[in-house]
Enzyme design. Sequence first.
Site, PDB file in Angstrom:
ATOM      1  N   TYR A   1      62.834  15.100  14.802  1.00 59.08           N
ATOM      2  CA  TYR A   1      62.358  13.790  15.259  1.00 59.08           C
ATOM      3  C   TYR A   1      61.441  13.881  16.484  1.00 59.08           C
ATOM      4  O   TYR A   1      61.441  12.997  17.327  1.00 59.08           O
ATOM      5  CB  TYR A   1      63.548  12.851  15.535  1.00 59.08           C
ATOM      6  CG  TYR A   1      64.472  12.718  14.333  1.00 59.08           C
ATOM      7  CD1 TYR A   1      64.021  12.097  13.171  1.00 59.08           C
ATOM      8  CD2 TYR A   1      65.759  13.236  14.348  1.00 59.08           C
ATOM      9  CE1 TYR A   1      64.842  11.999  12.056  1.00 59.08           C
ATOM     10  CE2 TYR A   1      66.591  13.143  13.239  1.00 59.08           C
ATOM     11  CZ  TYR A   1      66.127  12.518  12.098  1.00 59.08           C
ATOM     12  OH  TYR A   1      66.936  12.421  11.001  1.00 59.08           O
TER      13      TYR A   1
ATOM     14  N   ARG B   1      61.325  10.234  22.069  1.00 60.85           N
ATOM     15  CA  ARG B   1      62.744   9.892  21.953  1.00 60.85           C
ATOM     16  C   ARG B   1      63.376   9.379  23.250  1.00 60.85           C
ATOM     17  O   ARG B   1      64.294   8.580  23.208  1.00 60.85           O
ATOM     18  CB  ARG B   1      63.548  11.056  21.359  1.00 60.85           C
ATOM     19  CG  ARG B   1      63.126  11.324  19.899  1.00 60.85           C
ATOM     20  CD  ARG B   1      64.032  12.296  19.170  1.00 60.85           C
ATOM     21  NE  ARG B   1      65.351  11.747  18.922  1.00 60.85           N
ATOM     22  CZ  ARG B   1      66.449  12.059  19.580  1.00 60.85           C
ATOM     23  NH1 ARG B   1      66.407  12.952  20.558  1.00 60.85           N
ATOM     24  NH2 ARG B   1      67.584  11.503  19.288  1.00 60.85           N
TER      25      ARG B   1
ATOM     26  N   CYS C   1      49.738   6.659  29.497  1.00 62.38           N
ATOM     27  CA  CYS C   1      49.644   5.530  30.419  1.00 62.38           C
ATOM     28  C   CYS C   1      50.759   4.530  30.170  1.00 62.38           C
ATOM     29  O   CYS C   1      50.534   3.408  29.719  1.00 62.38           O
ATOM     30  CB  CYS C   1      48.282   4.879  30.290  1.00 62.38           C
ATOM     31  SG  CYS C   1      47.025   5.939  30.968  1.00 62.38           S
TER      32      CYS C   1
ATOM     33  N   GLY D   1      73.847  12.934   9.539  1.00 59.04           N
ATOM     34  CA  GLY D   1      74.236  12.367  10.826  1.00 59.04           C
ATOM     35  C   GLY D   1      75.083  13.277  11.692  1.00 59.04           C
ATOM     36  O   GLY D   1      75.700  12.835  12.655  1.00 59.04           O
TER      37      GLY D   1
ATOM     38  N   GLU E   1      73.467  15.193   3.423  1.00 60.53           N
ATOM     39  CA  GLU E   1      72.059  15.161   3.824  1.00 60.53           C
ATOM     40  C   GLU E   1      71.830  15.431   5.309  1.00 60.53           C
ATOM     41  O   GLU E   1      71.398  14.539   6.036  1.00 60.53           O
ATOM     42  CB  GLU E   1      71.473  13.776   3.495  1.00 60.53           C
ATOM     43  CG  GLU E   1      71.646  13.355   2.065  1.00 60.53           C
ATOM     44  CD  GLU E   1      71.190  11.921   1.802  1.00 60.53           C
ATOM     45  OE1 GLU E   1      70.609  11.688   0.743  1.00 60.53           O
ATOM     46  OE2 GLU E   1      71.407  11.057   2.672  1.00 60.53           O
ATOM     47  N   PRO E   2      72.099  16.637   5.776  1.00 59.80           N
ATOM     48  CA  PRO E   2      71.818  16.921   7.189  1.00 59.80           C
ATOM     49  C   PRO E   2      70.313  17.006   7.454  1.00 59.80           C
ATOM     50  O   PRO E   2      69.581  17.607   6.666  1.00 59.80           O
ATOM     51  CB  PRO E   2      72.475  18.290   7.401  1.00 59.80           C
ATOM     52  CG  PRO E   2      72.480  18.929   6.050  1.00 59.80           C
ATOM     53  CD  PRO E   2      72.637  17.804   5.053  1.00 59.80           C
ATOM     54  N   GLY E   3      69.876  16.401   8.522  1.00 56.94           N
ATOM     55  CA  GLY E   3      68.467  16.508   8.913  1.00 56.94           C
ATOM     56  C   GLY E   3      68.387  17.174  10.268  1.00 56.94           C
ATOM     57  O   GLY E   3      68.058  18.349  10.417  1.00 56.94           O
ATOM     58  N   ARG E   4      68.753  16.388  11.279  1.00 58.00           N
ATOM     59  CA  ARG E   4      68.721  16.850  12.664  1.00 58.00           C
ATOM     60  C   ARG E   4      69.390  18.207  12.853  1.00 58.00           C
ATOM     61  O   ARG E   4      68.838  19.108  13.487  1.00 58.00           O
ATOM     62  CB  ARG E   4      69.455  15.807  13.525  1.00 58.00           C
ATOM     63  CG  ARG E   4      69.424  16.058  15.020  1.00 58.00           C
ATOM     64  CD  ARG E   4      70.442  15.158  15.739  1.00 58.00           C
ATOM     65  NE  ARG E   4      70.324  13.764  15.334  1.00 58.00           N
ATOM     66  CZ  ARG E   4      69.465  12.901  15.839  1.00 58.00           C
ATOM     67  NH1 ARG E   4      68.659  13.264  16.804  1.00 58.00           N
ATOM     68  NH2 ARG E   4      69.410  11.659  15.402  1.00 58.00           N
TER      69      ARG E   4
ATOM     70  N   TYR F   1      64.969   5.778  22.937  1.00 57.75           N
ATOM     71  CA  TYR F   1      66.434   5.664  22.995  1.00 57.75           C
ATOM     72  C   TYR F   1      67.046   6.218  24.287  1.00 57.75           C
ATOM     73  O   TYR F   1      68.257   6.358  24.371  1.00 57.75           O
ATOM     74  CB  TYR F   1      67.111   6.472  21.875  1.00 57.75           C
ATOM     75  CG  TYR F   1      66.457   6.544  20.534  1.00 57.75           C
ATOM     76  CD1 TYR F   1      66.488   5.453  19.665  1.00 57.75           C
ATOM     77  CD2 TYR F   1      65.851   7.724  20.098  1.00 57.75           C
ATOM     78  CE1 TYR F   1      65.923   5.546  18.398  1.00 57.75           C
ATOM     79  CE2 TYR F   1      65.287   7.811  18.827  1.00 57.75           C
ATOM     80  CZ  TYR F   1      65.326   6.721  17.990  1.00 57.75           C
ATOM     81  OH  TYR F   1      64.785   6.815  16.740  1.00 57.75           O
TER      82      TYR F   1
HETATM   83  C1  LIG Z   1      68.109  10.011   8.634  1.00 57.42           C
HETATM   84  C2  LIG Z   1      68.919  10.180   7.421  1.00 57.42           C
HETATM   85  C3  LIG Z   1      69.632  11.361   7.215  1.00 57.42           C
HETATM   86  C4  LIG Z   1      69.697  12.468   8.221  1.00 57.42           C
HETATM   87  O1  LIG Z   1      70.293  12.104   9.405  1.00 57.42           O
HETATM   88  P1  LIG Z   1      70.473  13.229  10.554  1.00 57.42           P
HETATM   89  O2  LIG Z   1      71.075  12.485  11.678  1.00 57.42           O
HETATM   90  O3  LIG Z   1      69.121  13.742  10.874  1.00 57.42           O
HETATM   91  O4  LIG Z   1      71.359  14.287   9.992  1.00 57.42           O
HETATM   92  C5  LIG Z   1      70.312  11.493   6.020  1.00 57.42           C
HETATM   93  N1  LIG Z   1      70.305  10.517   5.082  1.00 57.42           N
HETATM   94  C6  LIG Z   1      69.632   9.367   5.257  1.00 57.42           C
HETATM   95  C7  LIG Z   1      69.637   8.349   4.197  1.00 57.42           C
HETATM   96  C8  LIG Z   1      68.925   9.154   6.426  1.00 57.42           C
HETATM   97  O5  LIG Z   1      68.274   8.010   6.599  1.00 57.42           O
END
Ligand SMILES: *Cc1c(COP(=O)(O)O)cnc(C)c1O
Length: 459
Positions: free
Chosen positions: A411, A351, A382, A269, A311-314, A355
Amino acid sequence: MTPAFLNANILVTNIMDGENMFVSEAININKLNHLEIGGCDCVELVKEYGTPLYVMDEGLIRKNCRIYKNAMDKHYNGSGMVLYASKAFSSMAIYKIVEQEGLGIDVVSGGELYTAYKAGFPMDRVYFHGNNKTIDEIKLALDKNVKRFVVDNFEELNNIDRIAGEKGKKANISFRIKPGIDAHTHDFVQTGQIDSKFGVALENGEALEIIKYASKLKNVSVVGVHCHIGSQIFDLGPFELAAKVMLEFISRIKEETGIEIEELNLGGGFGIKYIPSHDPIEYDSYIESVSKVVKGVCKEKGIKLPFIVMEPGRSIVASAGATLYTVGAVKEIKNVRTYVSVDGGMADNPRYALYESPYDAVLVNKPDADKTDVVTIAGKCCESGDILIKDIALPAIKAGDIIAVLATGAYNYSMSSNYNRIPRPPVVLVNEGKSRLIVKREDYEDLLRNDIIPEDLNK
Ligand SMILES: *Cc1c(COP(=O)(O)O)cnc(C)c1O
């Protein structure tokens, strides 16, 4: 700290008289006065691959992985693991990169798990999330021997226990906990954030109850607790508070049940810069500050230091990406708004529609021209809501110009669709002036692959 980043920003700031700068360090202006990503001229990329085109800077993805990995090594003696939350961008190539950088992954579906498996990702670095894992997904994850199931609810817990038993296996599990922290208010607060489809709540005793229950099951082994408090968060505070609350819970579990929780997973997050006004903090500071809190609370409570997972994603992929589009119609509605329509839109980036997420954009073929116009960049779907950026200042634009929407690495491709039967754009990985395709462009035949005309309709 980061020369490439500073150079790019200084260059652009000078050119634009301090008016603006790029939101991503992946980006530069080259000698031809074209936008450049990962050393590749975007005008050339468009000639080679067409538009719309997702471009991902490999160097920046690797750098971001290393920032997190090094922080874990430095601040927590490596006694933890960084997982790339792969729902942000899932493809075989990204799993290869992340594997090489020594990270684990989190997956939230059988599809992500299977993609990682086919890419040869080591399954002992895979965490399986999700609030409604299907029976088939549980079977797949057990067959592939994922490292951890992050269990969401009783139904799923019983399914995992039963299926593991049938397969003669024992599943290592942790639990998704709602710690009751709302990270999205400005003054983040500890609230009864019990109204979420994810996980079990602390405040009503459900979390403790499911752990007690699981400890009696034969085919699961309770290893950890997990929480994920939100996304695009710009503060350390919510993460520090989450660590504290979760450790107090770990301590309580030990007192009441004797179970020692070995693993604390604090989710992802971490915020990134989508527009110039966003001000993210250094990625490594999350692990640094959380490590401090964990060490402090463990000492105070007399509990063992847990294995930490983040758990970084974004923040690993977002700024590394840009999407290139060709401008088609430019429609000026006098005294109302100017719509610049591009050859993509909500099908490749939903996105804004979902949002109202803000983005920044650059004119690829004239990145330093004066920003004289305020326009709205619209897609070709459309839907009136098919907007990419509302009211952005850009140089004068005409049909045929190429626009880059920045920070689209997370995303976007992973949320893309074939709405209006629009084939998905390809993804190109760029690094040190070289480009390689990692996802092919879909064609019309791809769209038809699963269509069937039943015999009786074919008369
Ligand atoms: C989506 C998610 C993440 C990653 O969140 P980011 O905002 O992309 O860093 C990590 N852990 C869990 C369980 C998630 O659902």
